[in-house]
Design a protein around this motif. Sequence first.
Motif, PDB file in Angstrom:
ATOM      1  N   VAL A 276       0.683  -1.289  -0.190  1.00 32.07           N
ATOM      2  CA  VAL A 276       0.094   0.117   0.009  1.00 32.07           C
ATOM      3  C   VAL A 276       0.888   1.232  -0.047  1.00 32.07           C
ATOM      4  O   VAL A 276       0.332   2.386  -0.412  1.00 32.07           O
ATOM      5  N   GLU A 277       2.133   1.184   0.354  1.00 31.13           N
ATOM      6  CA  GLU A 277       3.058   2.157   0.439  1.00 31.13           C
ATOM      7  C   GLU A 277       4.472   1.420  -0.002  1.00 31.13           C
ATOM      8  O   GLU A 277       4.499   0.370   0.051  1.00 31.13           O
ATOM      9  N   PRO A 278       5.448   2.209  -0.505  1.00 32.75           N
ATOM     10  CA  PRO A 278       6.661   1.648  -0.907  1.00 32.75           C
ATOM     11  C   PRO A 278       7.212   0.683   0.052  1.00 32.75           C
ATOM     12  O   PRO A 278       7.764  -0.471  -0.429  1.00 32.75           O
ATOM     13  N   ASP A 279       7.157   0.979   1.439  1.00 27.90           N
ATOM     14  CA  ASP A 279       7.792   0.031   2.312  1.00 27.90           C
ATOM     15  C   ASP A 279       6.887  -0.262   3.182  1.00 27.90           C
ATOM     16  O   ASP A 279       7.258  -0.907   4.510  1.00 27.90           O
ATOM     17  N   ARG A 280       5.450  -0.212   3.119  1.00 23.35           N
ATOM     18  CA  ARG A 280       4.435  -1.021   3.951  1.00 23.35           C
ATOM     19  C   ARG A 280       3.618  -1.861   3.213  1.00 23.35           C
ATOM     20  O   ARG A 280       3.102  -1.697   2.425  1.00 23.35           O
ATOM     21  N   ILE A 281       3.573  -3.179   4.125  1.00 19.30           N
ATOM     22  CA  ILE A 281       2.539  -4.087   3.479  1.00 19.30           C
ATOM     23  C   ILE A 281       1.178  -4.327   4.374  1.00 19.30           C
ATOM     24  O   ILE A 281       1.355  -4.306   5.730  1.00 19.30           O
ATOM     25  N   ASP A 282       0.221  -4.097   3.860  1.00 17.92           N
ATOM     26  CA  ASP A 282      -0.856  -4.712   4.566  1.00 17.92           C
ATOM     27  C   ASP A 282      -1.251  -6.120   4.345  1.00 17.92           C
ATOM     28  O   ASP A 282      -1.264  -6.432   3.313  1.00 17.92           O
ATOM     29  N   PRO A 283      -1.448  -6.829   5.454  1.00 18.27           N
ATOM     30  CA  PRO A 283      -1.544  -8.271   5.233  1.00 18.27           C
ATOM     31  C   PRO A 283      -2.866  -8.704   4.659  1.00 18.27           C
ATOM     32  O   PRO A 283      -3.917  -8.046   4.926  1.00 18.27           O
ATOM     33  N   LEU A 284      -2.615  -9.784   3.855  1.00 22.48           N
ATOM     34  CA  LEU A 284      -3.878 -10.681   3.458  1.00 22.48           C
ATOM     35  C   LEU A 284      -3.859 -11.884   4.255  1.00 22.48           C
ATOM     36  O   LEU A 284      -2.700 -12.537   4.865  1.00 22.48           O
TER      37      LEU A 284
END
Length: 601
Positions: A276-284
């Motif tokens: 969602v951002e270059p260095d941020r992952i929203d988990p699935l």
Amino acid sequence: MHRYDIERYLNVRSAGGADLGPDGRLSFVLNTTGTGQVWSLGEPLGWPEQHTFFEESVSYVDSSPERAEAVFGMDEGGNERAQLYLLNYESGEITDLTAHPAAKHRWGGWDGEGDRFAFASNRRDEAVFDVYVQDRDATGDDAELMFEGDGWLSVAGWSPSDDRLIVHEAHSSFDHDLYTLELASGDLYHHTPHEGDVRYGSPEWGPDGEALYVVTDRDSDTLQLERLDLATGEFAVVADGDEWNVDGVAIHEESRRLVYSRNVDGYTELAVGELVEPDRIDPLPTPDLPDGVAGGVSFGPDGDRFALTATGSTHNANVYVVDATTGETERWTAASTAGIPPDTFVERELVHYPTFDRREIPAFFSVPETEPPADGYPVVVDIHGGPESQRRPSFGSVTQYLLNNGYAVFEPNVRGSSGYGKAYSGLDDVERRMDSVKDVRAGVEWLHDHPEVDPDRVVAMGGSYGGFMVLAALTEYPELWAAGVDVVGIANFVTFLENTGDWRRELREAEYGSLADDREFLESISPINNIEAIESPLFVLHGANDPRVPVGEAEQIVEEAREQDVPVRKLIFDDEGHGFAKLENRIEAYREIVEFLAEHV
């Protein structure tokens, strides 16, 4: 419990190398015929279609992003000089794309339209790899040389705009560099200048082509998932692995979805998410897979699902397809267990044992599900190769045979193994080589204290570098062993380094020591020079076409052992390389190993 012979276990099949194509087709490599061939499916657990029919094993398949075709790789007789072939799914036609049988070809992927592909090859100079780009309808010398290398190069994928390639260079197993190659100009840009050993693995383009995502230990003992900004050269940690290695990442550029995996004491833990951002992952949601080892992620064209291969101690390898947003998981392939009930397979137990310097060595220990004999089970100590490899809880047909037939199996991850951080992996480098053999001794001493083990019936078995470990264990600690089985192992480090493939020598010298500087030390630790110490019977197996550990290693250890009156058996396959790929050869090899163990253990 019903006992099955070794041939039955070697007929347990595996499906892997999953690849989701543009038309919903799942392609994979399945060894139902005895060697891995390209098969495909259109639905879960449907009737698969076989597309290749060779005596040699296919090593991978990669579908075109736009057409009903794929590239696969295959060598001859285990010589590792892989050629690239184009498979047309509709007509069945197969075209030899590279036509340079004396050279190695390392696949680098399709461009976004499926019009071109990239690869690295040592066709210009056997000792180094160059980067090539080739039109899909071209063959042989029509490939365009894009960059002349001077080391071990591979290509890791096209940029989203198809104007650049990721180029990966390995100086050793634990020292890498990353570059991008601009195709229009031929300019190569170095992005990872560093001092000391640093790994940069599993590189993937960021969704917009502005960054690379890579697993690296540049600032840590274990591998972390980091983002490398190509404009500034700055790194940002995306996932730190929580003291375990992040050992791979796959990114779907358009959907920005990604999958990465952690290696937790040998077991795979998958994480799915969205950038969602270059260095941020929203988990699935996390997929529901068998406990064990999983990898080889291939996203579908829209990024809404991905395929991967999963295996475990009690599960042979199969391909699963996962809904990326819900985590819903379906097994698509049904690789046969050769009529052996899966509930008879035995789960490994993860253990840790103390060694000479008070470290705890991880290992897997398995015992039969029957009452032990009065004196305890015989034990096969199965030592992995590498040495920068790791024994993990994947399915092992030979392991399950041994358990079914009354042997316990002990699989240590001695110092030098990967998966536990770079400090642990470096504990056996060069002059510390024999410390890893001391770890094997400590493992046997741990077994001696186990009430279900017969201390007089312990066997050393291993392949490749594990074969060296077998020979070293037999020569350093002869009193511990009832027998040894050496498969494609190193007997003499000097002759091994002199005769291994030119493209591998520098990589191996970084681990073992160099012929120029460390010859005396290499001689001192070579089992061939301590052969008079062996007290137990020895079985040596090898492939005549082995480019990694030349067959002369087997010939010389057998000759020397016979001169010392060591009971020794030898088996050489003329049509195999570094290991045994063909089913009939595997059956012959392990049937003779079984006879050898029955006679001496």
